[in-house]
Motif scaffolding. Structure first.
Motif, PDB file in Angstrom:
ATOM      1  N   ALA A 179      -5.100  -3.590  -1.387  1.00  0.00           N
ATOM      2  CA  ALA A 179      -6.488  -3.269  -1.030  1.00  0.00           C
ATOM      3  C   ALA A 179      -6.629  -2.119  -0.096  1.00  0.00           C
ATOM      4  O   ALA A 179      -7.488  -1.050  -0.007  1.00  0.00           O
ATOM      5  CB  ALA A 179      -7.206  -4.430  -0.655  1.00  0.00           C
ATOM      6  N   VAL A 180      -5.993  -2.245   1.100  1.00  0.00           N
ATOM      7  CA  VAL A 180      -5.933  -0.894   2.119  1.00  0.00           C
ATOM      8  C   VAL A 180      -5.580   0.260   1.675  1.00  0.00           C
ATOM      9  O   VAL A 180      -6.146   1.231   2.111  1.00  0.00           O
ATOM     10  CB  VAL A 180      -5.119  -1.666   3.367  1.00  0.00           C
ATOM     11  N   VAL A 181      -4.620   0.333   0.619  1.00  0.00           N
ATOM     12  CA  VAL A 181      -4.039   1.601   0.140  1.00  0.00           C
ATOM     13  C   VAL A 181      -4.949   2.090  -0.654  1.00  0.00           C
ATOM     14  O   VAL A 181      -5.339   3.377  -0.502  1.00  0.00           O
ATOM     15  CB  VAL A 181      -2.827   1.409  -0.635  1.00  0.00           C
ATOM     16  N   GLU A 182      -5.748   1.284  -1.556  1.00  0.00           N
ATOM     17  CA  GLU A 182      -7.082   1.902  -2.409  1.00  0.00           C
ATOM     18  C   GLU A 182      -7.897   2.567  -1.278  1.00  0.00           C
ATOM     19  O   GLU A 182      -8.750   3.656  -1.742  1.00  0.00           O
ATOM     20  CB  GLU A 182      -7.567   0.626  -3.001  1.00  0.00           C
ATOM     21  N   GLN A 183      -8.371   2.073   0.004  1.00  0.00           N
ATOM     22  CA  GLN A 183      -9.088   2.461   0.599  1.00  0.00           C
ATOM     23  C   GLN A 183      -8.806   3.679   1.767  1.00  0.00           C
ATOM     24  O   GLN A 183      -9.608   4.010   2.472  1.00  0.00           O
ATOM     25  CB  GLN A 183      -9.727   1.371   1.510  1.00  0.00           C
ATOM     26  N   GLY A 184      -7.638   3.725   1.467  1.00  0.00           N
ATOM     27  CA  GLY A 184      -6.942   5.222   2.327  1.00  0.00           C
ATOM     28  C   GLY A 184      -5.946   4.959   3.301  1.00  0.00           C
ATOM     29  O   GLY A 184      -5.807   5.805   4.139  1.00  0.00           O
ATOM     30  N   ALA A 185      -5.242   3.951   3.265  1.00  0.00           N
ATOM     31  CA  ALA A 185      -4.052   3.884   4.298  1.00  0.00           C
ATOM     32  C   ALA A 185      -2.987   4.587   3.874  1.00  0.00           C
ATOM     33  O   ALA A 185      -2.847   4.753   2.777  1.00  0.00           O
ATOM     34  CB  ALA A 185      -3.905   2.231   4.207  1.00  0.00           C
ATOM     35  N   ASP A 186      -2.525   5.338   4.834  1.00  0.00           N
ATOM     36  CA  ASP A 186      -1.312   6.224   4.526  1.00  0.00           C
ATOM     37  C   ASP A 186       0.004   5.551   4.490  1.00  0.00           C
ATOM     38  O   ASP A 186       0.830   5.992   4.153  1.00  0.00           O
ATOM     39  CB  ASP A 186      -1.418   7.492   5.577  1.00  0.00           C
ATOM     40  N   ALA A 187       0.045   4.594   5.366  1.00  0.00           N
ATOM     41  CA  ALA A 187       1.434   3.718   5.578  1.00  0.00           C
ATOM     42  C   ALA A 187       0.947   2.269   6.054  1.00  0.00           C
ATOM     43  O   ALA A 187      -0.128   2.076   6.352  1.00  0.00           O
ATOM     44  CB  ALA A 187       2.120   4.289   6.367  1.00  0.00           C
ATOM     45  N   ILE A 188       1.941   1.404   5.700  1.00  0.00           N
ATOM     46  CA  ILE A 188       1.736   0.069   5.946  1.00  0.00           C
ATOM     47  C   ILE A 188       2.770  -0.532   6.722  1.00  0.00           C
ATOM     48  O   ILE A 188       4.045  -0.139   6.620  1.00  0.00           O
ATOM     49  CB  ILE A 188       1.670  -0.942   4.624  1.00  0.00           C
ATOM     50  N   ALA A 189       2.293  -1.309   7.774  1.00  0.00           N
ATOM     51  CA  ALA A 189       3.319  -1.998   8.720  1.00  0.00           C
ATOM     52  C   ALA A 189       3.388  -3.467   8.366  1.00  0.00           C
ATOM     53  O   ALA A 189       2.180  -3.911   8.298  1.00  0.00           O
ATOM     54  CB  ALA A 189       3.042  -1.531  10.006  1.00  0.00           C
TER      55      ALA A 189
END
Length: 282
Positions: A179-189
């Motif tokens: 979900a957060v990648v679809e909304q524009g997150a560049d990286a995940i921690a």
């Protein structure tokens, strides 16, 4: 080595080692800057970046005040919302960060999406601020719906590199990642500290966020799961203390590893780990 932490973002966020100081582990870096040589060349501390403690638009005085409670194989952090506010970041800290030998990423929290988005917008173009991190737990956004709305609001407010930190206690962590990648997150921690309770010396029970080796197996498992779900860089965080821990995170799919409680015991831990990795891996 140069690692592009946000390859899909028009801004650059290049780090020179695959080990970073996870959110809050070094505060804002001011107290340790001279000891660690954060402005020295060449850098010898081993860190590729520093993520600050979570900061709100306006000053927030937490009750209880920040503190740490030791637990078996871990630490319980309290008072995580305590911070000086964004004005202090922009006017006092950022000019100093601009002189350091590693990028600084500001962790943000707020009372609602509008406030967080406004804080993110105020950091746009501030020299010394290389990106922002949004911890979902701190911002009460641990469902796919609330996380999506939060990240979209922040993404619309700024083009700065955007890292999103996932909680370990959510019911659907892979769904949150997508979900957060679809909304524009560049990286995940991942993962953030897990909500827990521990006793004080007098027997009083207190709430906080559990970090350290106790959460390492949970973090490792979720990194492995999430790395199969998204196509953005993954920052593995949780109980990392040794080169073996770092290798395990890499094997699980992390591109970069964050150290939190380990830095409290040894400010040179990243340099020591890198030395071991260079001997045995690179």
């Amino acid at each position: 080595m140069n690692i592009d932490l946000v390859p899909n973002n028009p801004y650059k966020l290049t780090i020179t080692t695959p080990i970073i100081a996870a959110a809050g582990s070094l505060g804002y870096g001011m107290e340790v800057a001279r000891h660690m040589g954060l402005a020295a060349q060449p850098a010898t501390h081993g860190l590729g970046a520093l993520i600050t403690r979570s900061t709100s638009l306006r000053q927030h005085r937490a009750r209880p005040l920040p503190g740490i409670v030791e637990t078996p194989a871990g630490l319980l952090y309290r008072g995580i919302d305590h911070n000086p506010g964004l004005k202090v970041i922009r006017e006092r800290f950022a000019p100093i960060w601009a002189t350091w030998n590693l990028p600084v990423i500001v962790s943000l929290w707020g009372q609602d999406y509008t406030e967080i988005a406004e804080a993110a917008a105020q950091l746009e173009g501030v020299e010394g601020v290389s990106g922002i991190e949004i911890p979902l737990s701190n911002n009460n956004a641990i469902t796919t719906d609330t996380a999506s709305r939060l990240v979209l609001a922040v993404r619309m407010a700024t083009a700065l590199p955007l890292l999103v930190k996932l909680p370990g206690q959510a019911s659907d962590v892979p769904g949150l990642a997508r979900a957060v990648v679809e909304q524009g997150a560049d990286a995940i921690a991942l993962i953030d500290g897990i909500p827990a309770v521990a006793p004080l010396p007098d027997g009083t029970l207190v709430e906080g966020r559990l970090c350290g080796p106790a959460v390492a197996p949970v973090a490792l498992g979720l990194v492995a799961t999430v790395s199969d779900e998204v196509n953005v860089p993954i920052i593995g965080v949780g109980g990392v203390r040794t080169a073996a821990d770092v290798r395990a995170m890499f094997a699980a799919g992390a591109n970069v590893v964050g150290i939190a409680s380990g830095l409290l015991a040894d400010l040179r831990i990243a340099a020591h780990i890198l030395e071991d990795l260079q001997v045995h891996v690179w």
